[in-house]
Design a protein around this motif. Structure first.
Motif, PDB file in Angstrom:
ATOM      1  N   PRO A  22       0.908  -1.326  -0.003  1.00  0.00           N
ATOM      2  CA  PRO A  22       0.005  -0.043  -0.126  1.00  0.00           C
ATOM      3  C   PRO A  22       0.717   1.304  -0.125  1.00  0.00           C
ATOM      4  CG  PRO A  22      -1.060  -1.445   1.491  1.00  0.00           C
ATOM      5  CD  PRO A  22       0.237  -2.200   0.877  1.00  0.00           C
ATOM      6  N   ALA A  23       1.957   1.145   0.770  1.00  0.00           N
ATOM      7  CA  ALA A  23       2.823   2.475   0.518  1.00  0.00           C
ATOM      8  C   ALA A  23       3.306   2.862  -0.771  1.00  0.00           C
ATOM      9  CB  ALA A  23       3.992   2.185   1.518  1.00  0.00           C
ATOM     10  N   ASP A  24       3.197   2.077  -1.705  1.00  0.00           N
ATOM     11  CA  ASP A  24       3.506   2.167  -3.202  1.00  0.00           C
ATOM     12  C   ASP A  24       2.574   3.015  -3.958  1.00  0.00           C
ATOM     13  OD1 ASP A  24       6.308   0.874  -3.215  1.00  0.00           O
ATOM     14  OD2 ASP A  24       5.128  -0.940  -3.048  1.00  0.00           O
ATOM     15  N   ALA A  25       1.356   3.276  -3.602  1.00  0.00           N
ATOM     16  CA  ALA A  25       0.212   3.807  -4.110  1.00  0.00           C
ATOM     17  C   ALA A  25       0.674   4.916  -4.909  1.00  0.00           C
ATOM     18  CB  ALA A  25      -0.814   3.907  -3.333  1.00  0.00           C
ATOM     19  N   VAL A  26       1.235   5.945  -4.496  1.00  0.00           N
ATOM     20  CA  VAL A  26       1.482   7.176  -5.209  1.00  0.00           C
ATOM     21  C   VAL A  26       2.536   7.043  -6.229  1.00  0.00           C
ATOM     22  CG1 VAL A  26       2.561   9.493  -4.789  1.00  0.00           C
ATOM     23  CG2 VAL A  26       0.853   8.774  -2.997  1.00  0.00           C
ATOM     24  N   ALA A  27       3.502   6.403  -5.844  1.00  0.00           N
ATOM     25  CA  ALA A  27       4.474   6.013  -7.086  1.00  0.00           C
ATOM     26  C   ALA A  27       3.850   5.178  -7.997  1.00  0.00           C
ATOM     27  CB  ALA A  27       5.787   5.291  -6.501  1.00  0.00           C
ATOM     28  N   CYS A  28       2.983   4.199  -7.740  1.00  0.00           N
ATOM     29  CA  CYS A  28       2.598   3.435  -8.861  1.00  0.00           C
ATOM     30  C   CYS A  28       1.546   4.218  -9.612  1.00  0.00           C
ATOM     31  CB  CYS A  28       1.885   2.254  -8.140  1.00  0.00           C
ATOM     32  SG  CYS A  28       3.086   0.781  -7.510  1.00  0.00           S
ATOM     33  N   ALA A  29       0.931   4.945  -8.850  1.00  0.00           N
ATOM     34  CA  ALA A  29      -0.027   5.847  -9.935  1.00  0.00           C
ATOM     35  C   ALA A  29       0.388   6.800 -10.538  1.00  0.00           C
ATOM     36  CB  ALA A  29      -1.040   6.704  -8.903  1.00  0.00           C
ATOM     37  N   THR A  30       1.626   7.259 -10.345  1.00  0.00           N
ATOM     38  CA  THR A  30       2.392   8.396 -11.175  1.00  0.00           C
ATOM     39  C   THR A  30       3.003   7.390 -12.268  1.00  0.00           C
ATOM     40  OG1 THR A  30       2.833   9.550  -9.398  1.00  0.00           O
ATOM     41  CG2 THR A  30       4.259   9.808 -11.344  1.00  0.00           C
ATOM     42  N   MET A  31       3.549   6.148 -11.843  1.00  0.00           N
ATOM     43  CA  MET A  31       4.084   5.230 -13.101  1.00  0.00           C
ATOM     44  C   MET A  31       3.164   4.852 -13.982  1.00  0.00           C
ATOM     45  SD  MET A  31       4.088   1.782 -13.599  1.00  0.00           S
ATOM     46  CE  MET A  31       3.615   1.101 -12.072  1.00  0.00           C
ATOM     47  N   HIS A  32       1.882   4.435 -13.599  1.00  0.00           N
ATOM     48  CA  HIS A  32       0.972   3.872 -14.359  1.00  0.00           C
ATOM     49  C   HIS A  32       0.158   5.161 -15.323  1.00  0.00           C
ATOM     50  CE1 HIS A  32      -3.100   1.226 -14.397  1.00  0.00           C
ATOM     51  NE2 HIS A  32      -2.530   1.472 -15.443  1.00  0.00           N
ATOM     52  N   ALA A  33       0.101   6.072 -14.987  1.00  0.00           N
ATOM     53  CA  ALA A  33      -0.381   7.146 -15.715  1.00  0.00           C
ATOM     54  C   ALA A  33       0.626   7.549 -16.948  1.00  0.00           C
ATOM     55  CB  ALA A  33      -0.523   8.471 -14.924  1.00  0.00           C
ATOM     56  N   ALA A  34       1.834   7.707 -16.476  1.00  0.00           N
ATOM     57  CA  ALA A  34       3.057   7.641 -17.524  1.00  0.00           C
ATOM     58  C   ALA A  34       3.053   6.511 -18.612  1.00  0.00           C
ATOM     59  CB  ALA A  34       4.382   7.897 -16.780  1.00  0.00           C
ATOM     60  N   CYS A  35       2.731   5.426 -18.110  1.00  0.00           N
ATOM     61  CA  CYS A  35       2.611   4.319 -18.958  1.00  0.00           C
ATOM     62  C   CYS A  35       1.771   4.333 -20.011  1.00  0.00           C
ATOM     63  CB  CYS A  35       2.553   2.948 -18.210  1.00  0.00           C
ATOM     64  SG  CYS A  35       4.042   2.426 -17.465  1.00  0.00           S
ATOM     65  N   TRP A  36       0.190   4.868 -19.525  1.00  0.00           N
ATOM     66  CA  TRP A  36      -0.772   5.150 -20.414  1.00  0.00           C
ATOM     67  C   TRP A  36      -0.256   6.089 -21.462  1.00  0.00           C
ATOM     68  CZ3 TRP A  36      -6.497   5.195 -19.043  1.00  0.00           C
ATOM     69  CH2 TRP A  36      -6.725   4.026 -18.709  1.00  0.00           C
ATOM     70  N   ARG A  37       0.170   7.335 -20.926  1.00  0.00           N
ATOM     71  CA  ARG A  37       0.647   8.024 -22.107  1.00  0.00           C
ATOM     72  C   ARG A  37       1.516   7.658 -23.155  1.00  0.00           C
ATOM     73  NH1 ARG A  37       0.915  11.384 -17.513  1.00  0.00           N
ATOM     74  NH2 ARG A  37      -0.759  13.019 -17.763  1.00  0.00           N
ATOM     75  N   GLU A  38       2.550   6.837 -22.663  1.00  0.00           N
ATOM     76  CA  GLU A  38       3.521   6.212 -23.752  1.00  0.00           C
ATOM     77  C   GLU A  38       2.856   5.021 -24.462  1.00  0.00           C
ATOM     78  OE1 GLU A  38       7.346   7.101 -20.673  1.00  0.00           O
ATOM     79  OE2 GLU A  38       6.417   5.286 -20.613  1.00  0.00           O
ATOM     80  N   ALA A  39       2.132   4.292 -23.903  1.00  0.00           N
ATOM     81  CA  ALA A  39       1.513   3.246 -24.586  1.00  0.00           C
ATOM     82  C   ALA A  39       0.282   3.495 -25.376  1.00  0.00           C
ATOM     83  CB  ALA A  39       1.054   2.067 -23.490  1.00  0.00           C
ATOM     84  N   TYR A  40      -0.648   4.376 -24.923  1.00  0.00           N
ATOM     85  CA  TYR A  40      -1.983   4.614 -25.570  1.00  0.00           C
ATOM     86  C   TYR A  40      -1.757   6.137 -26.439  1.00  0.00           C
ATOM     87  CZ  TYR A  40      -3.785   1.145 -22.425  1.00  0.00           C
ATOM     88  OH  TYR A  40      -4.016   0.170 -21.797  1.00  0.00           O
ATOM     89  N   GLY A  41      -0.860   6.785 -25.976  1.00  0.00           N
ATOM     90  CA  GLY A  41      -0.915   8.153 -26.806  1.00  0.00           C
ATOM     91  C   GLY A  41      -0.761   8.192 -28.204  1.00  0.00           C
ATOM     92  N   PRO A  42      -0.110   7.202 -29.043  1.00  0.00           N
ATOM     93  CA  PRO A  42      -0.156   7.143 -30.461  1.00  0.00           C
ATOM     94  C   PRO A  42      -1.886   6.747 -30.885  1.00  0.00           C
ATOM     95  CG  PRO A  42       1.631   6.022 -29.454  1.00  0.00           C
ATOM     96  CD  PRO A  42       0.845   6.244 -28.328  1.00  0.00           C
ATOM     97  N   TYR A  43      -2.636   6.118 -30.026  1.00  0.00           N
ATOM     98  CA  TYR A  43      -3.747   5.378 -30.651  1.00  0.00           C
ATOM     99  C   TYR A  43      -5.088   6.195 -29.987  1.00  0.00           C
ATOM    100  CZ  TYR A  43      -0.152   1.919 -30.596  1.00  0.00           C
ATOM    101  OH  TYR A  43       1.138   1.227 -31.048  1.00  0.00           O
ATOM    102  N   VAL A  44      -4.982   7.001 -29.115  1.00  0.00           N
ATOM    103  CA  VAL A  44      -6.414   7.438 -28.693  1.00  0.00           C
ATOM    104  C   VAL A  44      -6.124   9.193 -28.697  1.00  0.00           C
ATOM    105  CG1 VAL A  44      -6.558   5.498 -27.187  1.00  0.00           C
ATOM    106  CG2 VAL A  44      -5.497   7.568 -26.233  1.00  0.00           C
TER     107      VAL A  44
END
Length: 160
Positions: A10-32
């Motif tokens: 649970p202590a990873d929540a902030v770091a994980c949310a930040t990483m997950h959003a960055a991954c979405w930008r990188e992975a989905y940016g070209p397609y949406v």
């Protein structure tokens, strides 16, 4: 530094949310649509709350860390569909773009791979991700649906 894997807590929540959003930008940016993507990513409190909830109540998540930074994650569990084609589902596997093609995604998959047939949903336009899944025994089963939150079509892939 080579990433290492570890269980998320649970202590990873902030770091994980930040990483997950960055991954979405990188992975989905070209397609949406960029505006729609940024709208979905704009509520950082919602992402952190979701990660907190998942880390407390959800199936275990495996993180990849490099130099103290979270750079990827994976999670699988019981299929969530009402009439699932398989008993298990790969809910998510992401790495930052800098780690694409390094084998980190494969390590994450191996860390969460269920012992039985598994399904997943992937953007129809994302050939890179589909190639990864094909190399791991997944194939399209004909199911297709609109991921309304991103305005993009997804296909289901299954590994028997």
């Amino acid at each position: 530094m080579t990433p290492t894997l570890r269980p998320a807590v649970p202590a990873d929540a902030v770091a994980c949310a930040t990483m997950h959003a960055a991954c979405w930008r990188e992975a989905y940016g070209p397609y949406v649509d960029a505006a729609l993507l940024e709208e979905r990513l704009g509520d950082t409190a919602r992402w952190t709350a979701a990660w907190t909830r998942h880390l407390v109540d959800g199936p275990p998540r495996v993180l990849a860390e490099a130099d103290g930074e979270v750079v990827g994650f994976a999670v699988a569990g019981p299929a969530r569909e009402e009439d699932p084609p398989t008993p298990y589902e790969l809910y998510a596997i992401y790495t930052r773009a800098a780690y694409w093609g390094t084998g980190l995604g494969q390590e994450l998959w191996e860390a969460v791979r269920p012992d039985g047939p598994c399904s997943l949903w992937v953007l129809e336009a994302n050939e890179r991700a589909q190639g990864f899944y094909r190399r791991n025994g997944f194939g399209p089963d004909g199911a297709r649906e609109l991921y309304a939150g991103l305005g993009a079509w997804e296909i289901r892939m299954v590994r028997r």
